[in-house]
Design a protein around this motif. Structure first.
Motif, PDB file in Angstrom:
ATOM      1  N   ALA A  21      72.477  19.881  80.398  1.00 49.29           N
ATOM      2  CA  ALA A  21      71.855  21.205  80.415  1.00 49.29           C
ATOM      3  C   ALA A  21      72.444  22.108  79.337  1.00 49.29           C
ATOM      4  N   PHE A  22      73.753  22.057  79.184  1.00 48.59           N
ATOM      5  CA  PHE A  22      74.411  22.885  78.159  1.00 48.59           C
ATOM      6  C   PHE A  22      73.879  22.549  76.775  1.00 48.59           C
ATOM      7  N   GLU A  23      73.783  21.248  76.493  1.00 47.64           N
ATOM      8  CA  GLU A  23      73.329  20.840  75.166  1.00 47.64           C
ATOM      9  C   GLU A  23      71.901  21.296  74.922  1.00 47.64           C
ATOM     10  N   SER A  24      71.047  21.203  75.947  1.00 44.89           N
ATOM     11  CA  SER A  24      69.657  21.613  75.794  1.00 44.89           C
ATOM     12  C   SER A  24      69.555  23.096  75.460  1.00 44.89           C
ATOM     13  N   LEU A  25      70.304  23.924  76.170  1.00 38.65           N
ATOM     14  CA  LEU A  25      70.266  25.367  75.931  1.00 38.65           C
ATOM     15  C   LEU A  25      70.959  25.736  74.632  1.00 38.65           C
ATOM     16  N   ALA A  26      72.031  25.024  74.299  1.00 39.76           N
ATOM     17  CA  ALA A  26      72.772  25.330  73.083  1.00 39.76           C
ATOM     18  C   ALA A  26      71.932  25.071  71.843  1.00 39.76           C
ATOM     19  N   VAL A  27      71.143  23.982  71.879  1.00 47.25           N
ATOM     20  CA  VAL A  27      70.311  23.650  70.720  1.00 47.25           C
ATOM     21  C   VAL A  27      69.290  24.755  70.461  1.00 47.25           C
ATOM     22  N   THR A  28      68.765  25.345  71.515  1.00 48.51           N
ATOM     23  CA  THR A  28      67.820  26.445  71.342  1.00 48.51           C
ATOM     24  C   THR A  28      68.454  27.589  70.557  1.00 48.51           C
ATOM     25  N   MET A  50      67.072  17.244  57.840  1.00 48.64           N
ATOM     26  CA  MET A  50      66.334  17.542  59.064  1.00 48.64           C
ATOM     27  C   MET A  50      65.706  16.295  59.673  1.00 48.64           C
ATOM     28  N   PRO A  51      65.132  15.367  58.904  1.00 43.92           N
ATOM     29  CA  PRO A  51      64.615  14.139  59.529  1.00 43.92           C
ATOM     30  C   PRO A  51      65.694  13.365  60.280  1.00 43.92           C
ATOM     31  N   MET A  52      66.914  13.337  59.745  1.00 44.85           N
ATOM     32  CA  MET A  52      67.999  12.654  60.433  1.00 44.85           C
ATOM     33  C   MET A  52      68.330  13.351  61.747  1.00 44.85           C
ATOM     34  N   TYR A  63      60.695  21.954  62.707  1.00 48.01           N
ATOM     35  CA  TYR A  63      61.367  22.761  63.733  1.00 48.01           C
ATOM     36  C   TYR A  63      60.803  22.442  65.126  1.00 48.01           C
ATOM     37  N   ALA A  64      59.484  22.480  65.266  1.00 52.51           N
ATOM     38  CA  ALA A  64      58.875  22.248  66.579  1.00 52.51           C
ATOM     39  C   ALA A  64      59.146  20.835  67.075  1.00 52.51           C
ATOM     40  N   LEU A  65      59.107  19.876  66.146  1.00 53.37           N
ATOM     41  CA  LEU A  65      59.329  18.486  66.539  1.00 53.37           C
ATOM     42  C   LEU A  65      60.734  18.263  67.080  1.00 53.37           C
ATOM     43  N   ALA A  66      61.693  19.061  66.628  1.00 52.37           N
ATOM     44  CA  ALA A  66      63.058  18.936  67.121  1.00 52.37           C
ATOM     45  C   ALA A  66      63.149  19.239  68.608  1.00 52.37           C
ATOM     46  N   PHE A  67      62.193  20.002  69.129  1.00 55.01           N
ATOM     47  CA  PHE A  67      62.159  20.292  70.562  1.00 55.01           C
ATOM     48  C   PHE A  67      61.169  19.389  71.293  1.00 55.01           C
ATOM     49  N   SER A  73      67.817  24.657  61.038  1.00 65.03           N
ATOM     50  CA  SER A  73      66.591  24.519  60.261  1.00 65.03           C
ATOM     51  C   SER A  73      66.722  25.183  58.900  1.00 65.03           C
ATOM     52  N   ARG A  74      67.342  26.344  58.874  1.00 64.22           N
ATOM     53  CA  ARG A  74      67.515  27.041  57.593  1.00 64.22           C
ATOM     54  C   ARG A  74      68.468  26.282  56.678  1.00 64.22           C
ATOM     55  N   GLU A  75      69.571  25.775  57.232  1.00 65.24           N
ATOM     56  CA  GLU A  75      70.552  25.071  56.409  1.00 65.24           C
ATOM     57  C   GLU A  75      70.014  23.753  55.881  1.00 65.24           C
ATOM     58  N   LEU A  76      69.187  23.056  56.690  1.00 64.50           N
ATOM     59  CA  LEU A  76      68.666  21.747  56.298  1.00 64.50           C
ATOM     60  C   LEU A  76      67.269  21.834  55.693  1.00 64.50           C
ATOM     61  N   ASN A  77      66.790  23.050  55.529  1.00 59.39           N
ATOM     62  CA  ASN A  77      65.465  23.256  54.930  1.00 59.39           C
ATOM     63  C   ASN A  77      64.408  22.461  55.686  1.00 59.39           C
ATOM     64  N   GLY A  78      64.416  22.619  57.010  1.00 66.03           N
ATOM     65  CA  GLY A  78      63.538  21.804  57.854  1.00 66.03           C
ATOM     66  C   GLY A  78      62.575  22.595  58.695  1.00 66.03           C
ATOM     67  N   GLY A  79      62.038  23.679  58.159  1.00 61.64           N
ATOM     68  CA  GLY A  79      61.117  24.501  58.928  1.00 61.64           C
ATOM     69  C   GLY A  79      59.906  23.740  59.426  1.00 61.64           C
ATOM     70  N   SER A  80      59.410  22.782  58.646  1.00 64.74           N
ATOM     71  CA  SER A  80      58.214  22.040  59.043  1.00 64.74           C
ATOM     72  C   SER A  80      58.474  21.112  60.229  1.00 64.74           C
TER      73      SER A  80
END
Length: 486
Positions: free
Chosen positions: A35-42, A109-111, A58-62, A49-56
């Motif tokens: 649960a902690f990890e799930s909330l922390a990732v949010t 971001m893909p990784m 972003y949604a898939l990460a969730f 996303s900004r650091e890895l230039n992965g805006g496209s």
């Protein structure tokens, strides 16, 4: 003096007394960390996303972990029915840790998304394996208490998870939000290992445990169910992505894609849940359906409540977040109360009361939005919603196990988790489409709360059907008789 570890003498012990203490602490720690990890990732994902230039992506990460989690749930349930919970639990923890490690060491971001997919697969399997472990080790009389502890373990991270993740990311690096959890999962699993080694003997109700049963008695591999789980996962993912679909020449494309995804998801989920679930058949099918409807109504509305307070009432984010903290505290408190009440509060009444409380809270949020009531109305209402979830969630878990046999504990536990996950996922994806369909913010928020209130009405209508009437004769185990005594 009798050995307190024998099935006949263990029932009187509390979950924090021998022989249950270390199993309780270990299982609750695993639930807490997931649960902690799930909330922390949010909290940290915008930075990632900004650091890895992965805006496209972003949604898939969730959406990705939610989708692969369904496959993990089905696989772990089938495996647990064949061999007991030990091997699925080891495998799920290994996948969860591997996913954390991949995400924590990501430099693209893909990784990171790949790590999240592996992590979701392990997390979904972990939930089911823990439920089967509860069924095999804890007697039915203690199920309400251990599930109340699980609820608390899910709620506490909502109080500290986002803040702690922000501090770690700011002082050290977002990588350590993932890697730090890895170092805590292993000790938590170590607390349970001695019990897992002993599951070859009889379970908490005196029944032979999975690993010790003859090969010919083992449940077969259900490859078909795994295929349906994969299709359901793809449908959930498609529904999440359909909100971004736009074809200028075809304005209705988004709605049609979303409808198709929902239909596919419902078709795919039918073999993954007990027969009659979608028709709200009395007994276990309605228990499973009630879990999905509760998840859909509560979480579908909860995501938009802080958004409402920030956008329409100019709340700062920290103050808006405290609204959810109030609901989380109420959830934990109600879960503890129902656990102590035991059979004095019948299961069906707890589910009915909880469903009505969630519906009332969403209705207050809708009225606050549409009638411009003071924000305190919606805030107070969400405390009521949290209390409702604390009442009904543990009881639905208890009923699922009480209406199961040893042979189908894994299937039914995975069905409950799938209903929970798919209910929330489908609701969240649909509310995103509803929110974007209106032209003004007030209409958008009102549309979301009206939609989730409609799901809440369905939950209230299904609640009276969560009885033992649909239980198979073969499921009259000791835990089943405990249910009947209500």
């Amino acid at each position: 003096m009798q050995d307190s570890t024998l099935p006949g003498t263990r029932d009187a012990a509390g979950i924090f007394r021998p022989p249950y203490l270390w199993v309780t602490v270990g299982t609750c720690a695993l639930v807490f960390l997931a649960a902690f990890e799930s909330l922390a990732v949010t909290t940290i994902m915008p930075l990632v996303s900004r650091e890895l230039n992965g805006g496209s992506l972003y949604a898939l990460a969730f959406a990705g972990p939610m989708a692969t989690g369904v496959i993990g749930m089905v696989g772990a349930g089938n495996w647990s029915d064949r061999r007991g919970p030990a091997a699925p639990l080891y495998a799920s923890v290994a996948l969860f840790v591997l996913g954390l490690f991949i995400a924590g060491t990501s430099f693209t971001m893909p990784m990171l998304v790949a790590g999240r997919l592996v992590q979701g697969l392990g997390g979904g399997a972990l939930t089911v394996a823990l439920y089967v472990l509860v069924a095999r080790f804890f007697p039915g009389q203690l199920h309400a208490r251990i599930f109340a502890a699980f609820s608390a373990a899910w709620v506490v991270p909502s109080l500290v998870g986002p803040f702690a993740a922000g501090v770690v990311a700011q002082v050290f690096s977002w990588h350590w939000v993932f890697l730090g959890v890895v170092g805590l999962v292993i000790p938590a699993l170590a607390m349970i290992v001695p019990v897992l080694r002993g599951l070859d003997g009889p379970d908490a109700e005196g029944r032979p445990a999975g690993p010790g049963q003859p090969e010919e008695a083992a449940a077969p591999w259900a490859l078909g169910r795994l295929g349906w789980a994969a299709l359901a996962a793809l449908a959930v993912l498609g529904l999440n992505l359909s909100a971004d679909a736009s074809i200028p020449a075809f304005p209705g494309a988004t709605a049609l894609l979303a409808l198709a995804a929902v239909v596919v998801a419902l078709v795919a989920v039918r073999p993954l849940v007990p027969s009659g679930t979608l028709a709200a058949r009395r007994g276990l099918p309605s228990v499973i359906l009630a879990r999905g409807l509760a998840s859909a109504s509560f979480f579908g509305a909860e995501v938009y409540l802080p958004y409402l307070l920030i956008d329409q009432y100019s709340f700062p984010p920290t103050l808006a977040g405290l609204t959810l903290t109030g609901g989380a505290l109420a959830w934990a408190g109600a879960a503890a109360v129902q656990g102590r009440m035991g059979t004095r509060l019948p299961h069906r009444r707890a589910v009915q009361a909880g469903s009505l409380m969630v519906l009332a809270a969403i209705t207050l949020a809708l009225a606050t939005t549409a009638l411009h009531w003071p924000p305190a109305t919606a805030i107070a209402g969400w405390v009521l919603a949290g209390g409702g979830m604390g009442l009904l969630y543990p009881r639905l878990s208890v009923m699922t196990l009480a209406l199961s046999t040893k042979e189908n504990e894994g299937f039914n536990s995975s069905a409950m988790s799938i209903s929970d996950s798919l209910g929330g996922a489908l609701s969240l994806a649909t509310t995103g489409i509803v929110f974007a369909a209106f032209t003004t913010p007030v209409q958008s928020f009102a549309g979301v709360f009206a939609f989730t209130a409609a799901i809440g009405v369905a939950a209230v209508l299904v609640a009276p059907r969560v009885t033992t009437g649909g239980a198979p004769a073969a499921s009259c185990t000791e835990s089943g008789r405990w249910l009947h005594r209500e």
